[in-house]
Design an enzyme around this catalytic site. Structure first.
Site, PDB file in Angstrom:
ATOM      1  N   ASP A 158      -7.382  -8.506   5.852  1.00  0.00           N
ATOM      2  CA  ASP A 158      -8.365  -8.360   6.917  1.00  0.00           C
ATOM      3  C   ASP A 158      -8.812  -6.918   7.143  1.00  0.00           C
ATOM      4  OD1 ASP A 158      -5.885  -7.416   8.097  1.00  0.00           O
ATOM      5  OD2 ASP A 158      -6.911  -7.534  10.016  1.00  0.00           O
ATOM      6  N   PHE A 175     -10.835   0.119   0.683  1.00  0.00           N
ATOM      7  CA  PHE A 175     -10.396  -0.722   1.801  1.00  0.00           C
ATOM      8  C   PHE A 175     -10.630  -2.162   1.378  1.00  0.00           C
ATOM      9  CE2 PHE A 175      -9.568  -2.748   5.605  1.00  0.00           C
ATOM     10  CZ  PHE A 175      -8.918  -1.855   6.442  1.00  0.00           C
ATOM     11  N   ASP A 233       0.870  -1.188   0.000  1.00  0.00           N
ATOM     12  CA  ASP A 233       0.000   0.000   0.000  1.00  0.00           C
ATOM     13  C   ASP A 233       0.905   1.236   0.000  1.00  0.00           C
ATOM     14  OD1 ASP A 233      -2.076   1.780   0.315  1.00  0.00           O
ATOM     15  OD2 ASP A 233      -2.779   1.027   2.217  1.00  0.00           O
TER      16      ASP A 233
HETATM   17  C1  PRP Z   1      -0.781  -5.080   5.745  1.00  0.00           C
HETATM   18  C2  PRP Z   1      -0.226  -5.931   4.617  1.00  0.00           C
HETATM   19  C3  PRP Z   1       1.138  -5.405   4.399  1.00  0.00           C
HETATM   20  C4  PRP Z   1       1.052  -3.971   4.833  1.00  0.00           C
HETATM   21  C5  PRP Z   1       1.063  -3.108   3.632  1.00  0.00           C
HETATM   22  O1  PRP Z   1      -0.408  -5.656   6.925  1.00  0.00           O
HETATM   23  O2  PRP Z   1      -0.208  -7.297   4.971  1.00  0.00           O
HETATM   24  O3  PRP Z   1       2.086  -6.077   5.174  1.00  0.00           O
HETATM   25  O4  PRP Z   1      -0.161  -3.807   5.564  1.00  0.00           O
HETATM   26  O5  PRP Z   1       0.950  -1.756   3.969  1.00  0.00           O
HETATM   27  P1  PRP Z   1       2.025  -0.664   3.604  1.00  0.00           P
HETATM   28  O6  PRP Z   1       2.481  -0.880   2.190  1.00  0.00           O
HETATM   29  O7  PRP Z   1       1.266   0.618   3.787  1.00  0.00           O
HETATM   30  O8  PRP Z   1       3.159  -0.776   4.577  1.00  0.00           O
HETATM   31  P2  PRP Z   1      -1.186  -5.502   8.300  1.00  0.00           P
HETATM   32  O9  PRP Z   1      -0.417  -4.563   9.141  1.00  0.00           O
HETATM   33  O10 PRP Z   1      -2.609  -5.180   8.041  1.00  0.00           O
HETATM   34  O11 PRP Z   1      -1.019  -6.949   8.945  1.00  0.00           O
HETATM   35  P3  PRP Z   1      -1.560  -8.375   8.466  1.00  0.00           P
HETATM   36  O12 PRP Z   1      -0.594  -8.889   7.434  1.00  0.00           O
HETATM   37  O13 PRP Z   1      -1.538  -9.192   9.714  1.00  0.00           O
HETATM   38  O14 PRP Z   1      -2.945  -8.202   7.898  1.00  0.00           O
END
Ligand code: PRP
Length: 187
Positions: free
Chosen positions: A166, A159, A109
């Protein structure tokens, strides 16, 4: 369709098709890169917990080469946090020096998590480090990261949940990827 879902972005069969293609492409490229060394030193698929679990399970089963698994977990961060504040919650079980590492992410993201992980893993001197992300969501990108293998690009700032992704630990087991209704977001 689940009541909290606004619209399906990628169906179960679209995902399956794309994951098959990625598995084939990755197998082909590692075969070219490693040749006969593949069976002695297979690449290690490193899954980022928890979101990448579903994707990693399907992706590696679409690969036709030997592959090992390991997992890593980092803390998520709130708005306004800097990359330096991302904490390692669970480290890899094995050293990766001299090994070929395929980091498997569910979604990129802002790119902060990936940028942090690339720095962390590169410092351990793997023989190679490649990145595979199911979703490359571009509108909020703040870090310039190169993703070697992308499942789908998402140009809208929805989202996104399902297929491992999740909201508040829910919806990870939906078989499709979907935009969550605003009314389901309670923060
Ligand atoms: C989510 C996803 C990535 C990260 C991406 O993890 O799995 O690791 O966010 O976001 P970014 O590019 O803005 O850094 P999350 O923290 O939701 O944990 P999860 O993997 O347990 O769902």
């Amino acid at each position: 369709m689940h009541n909290d879902i606004e619209r399906v972005l990628f169906t179960e069969s679209q995902i399956a098709q794309r994951v098959r293609e990625l598995g084939q492409q990755i197998s082909h490229e590692y075969t070219k890169l490693l040749g006969e060394k593949l069976s002695q030193e297979p690449p290690i698929a490193v899954g980022l917990l928890r979101g990448a679990v579903v994707f990693l399970a399907d992706l590696t089963r679409a690969m036709t080469i030997p592959v090992e698994y390991d997992f890593i977990a980092v803390s998520s961060y709130g708005m306004g946090s800097t990359p330096g504040q991302i904490q390692l919650l669970k480290d890899l079980e094995k050293p990766i020096a001299g090994r070929h590492v395929l980091l498997v992410e569910d979604i990129v993201d802002t790119g902060q998590t990936l940028a942090h992980l690339i720095e962390l893993l590169r410092a351990r001197h793997p023989a190679s480090l490649k990145i595979c992300a199911l979703l490359d969501k571009t509108p909020r990108r703040t870090r310039n990261v190169t993703i070697d293998y992308v499942g789908f690009t998402l140009a809208e700032d929805a989202f996104v949940v399902g297929y491992g992704l999740d909201y508040a630990e829910r919806y990870r087991n939906l078989p499709y990827i979907a935009a969550l209704k605003k009314s389901a977001i309670t923060t």
